[in-house]
Design an enzyme around this catalytic site. Sequence first.
Site, PDB file in Angstrom:
ATOM      1  N   SER A  49       0.801  -1.215   0.000  1.00 31.64           N
ATOM      2  CA  SER A  49       0.000   0.000   0.000  1.00 31.64           C
ATOM      3  C   SER A  49       0.834   1.265   0.000  1.00 31.64           C
ATOM      4  O   SER A  49       0.288   2.357  -0.111  1.00 31.64           O
ATOM      5  CB  SER A  49      -0.951   0.011   1.197  1.00 31.64           C
ATOM      6  N   HIS A  88       1.602   4.244   6.799  1.00 24.14           N
ATOM      7  CA  HIS A  88       1.008   5.090   5.781  1.00 24.14           C
ATOM      8  C   HIS A  88       1.452   6.522   5.996  1.00 24.14           C
ATOM      9  O   HIS A  88       2.048   6.864   7.013  1.00 24.14           O
ATOM     10  CB  HIS A  88      -0.527   5.012   5.850  1.00 24.14           C
ATOM     11  N   ASP A 119      -7.610   6.214   4.989  1.00 24.07           N
ATOM     12  CA  ASP A 119      -7.664   5.035   5.849  1.00 24.07           C
ATOM     13  C   ASP A 119      -8.902   4.939   6.712  1.00 24.07           C
ATOM     14  O   ASP A 119      -8.936   4.128   7.636  1.00 24.07           O
ATOM     15  CB  ASP A 119      -6.441   5.028   6.776  1.00 24.07           C
TER      16      ASP A 119
END
Lengths: 175, 208
Positions: A49, A88, A119
């Site tokens: 990701s 992230h 998210d």
Amino acid sequence: MNPFAINFRQTLLQVLNVLLIVSSALMIWKGLSVWTNTESPIVVVLTESMEPAFGRGDLLFLGKPASPLEVGDIVVYKLEGKDIPIVHRILNVHTPTDQDDDAEPQYLLTKGDNNASNDRAIYGDQQPGKLWITPREVLGKVYGYAPYVGYVTIVMNDYPQLKAVLLGALALFAL
Amino acid sequence: MHNLWSRVNIRLRFCDLLTPTHVPVVGPAGTKDPYGNLLAPLALSLNVSSATLVRRSRAAQYKYQSYFHAPAVFAALQFDATADLRSLFQWNTKQVYAMVTVAYQAPGFPTNKITVWDTIITNIDDARLMVANAENKYAITDVQYRDAARFNGLAVTARLEWCVHTYVGATRCAAMPDELAAKFTLPANVGERVSYRGDRGGVGANKV
């Protein structure tokens, strides 16, 4: 005298050597934790990701910064109810004025570079309605990284028999 | 102590191998990073041409990916941006992450910063960033999203920022200098659109 006889003292020495190695490794790990102010100073990336910045198997060096987190920082956070931490990038930061001890110092929104949306789907998975994360859930900020080095960890997780094989090989060397 | 390797070994023990660095602002002349190269993107400009305050609607929620809450108002911006990021592509550069951020102050929240647009550049051939009439990719909504008047007449600053990710080592980020940032005011009421295109083209236009 039988040259292959192993006496008691030598065996004890071997055992102590192994314990010394294990405890040194633990000391280094915990020392690193204290220095970087985070409980997991080195993590391995598990998903795609964050491609192309970080791919599966990359090693990330984390630290907990003294200054507040900023937009653009890549952080590793862990949500309640989920056992795997997520790495992230921070998209949004909002800082409230109420600064009593219980209040959150910041509200953060994150998104993986390779994901289409932010998210909030992950936040709301175990805690429906959760729109922001806070520095309390952030394990650390990514300061640097080393490519592919962590792939060994992933392989060992996917194939647990490999762990046994490796330990067996190590034990063989220690004899 | 008698061979080269043991001498090198002893020298290396005193080096600091892990050096976290974060460079917050880059002046017009650039900044020296630890590798001794200058990080000096040229031709930086950010030019906001219009801003609209959009009322809540299903369409707006889907457009700006607000699937989990229904903000009362979204801000929609149109902007042009240029940046010549080729100088950031050194031997150790894996990718450059460029983003446009919007920062503002609001009652109860002294600092707010939202990433409204981003792009990832992986090789030097694509490093000359030129976008025209781009819209914000991500939702511009506030923490207090139920307050429809939250953005009315709010002064915001839009900036172009970038982060350099390396093949191995530390990540460094920087932002355009304050004098090039686009400072403007959002419309006074929800549903209104303000165009900043005077004869000079927009907020932040023609600044180099």
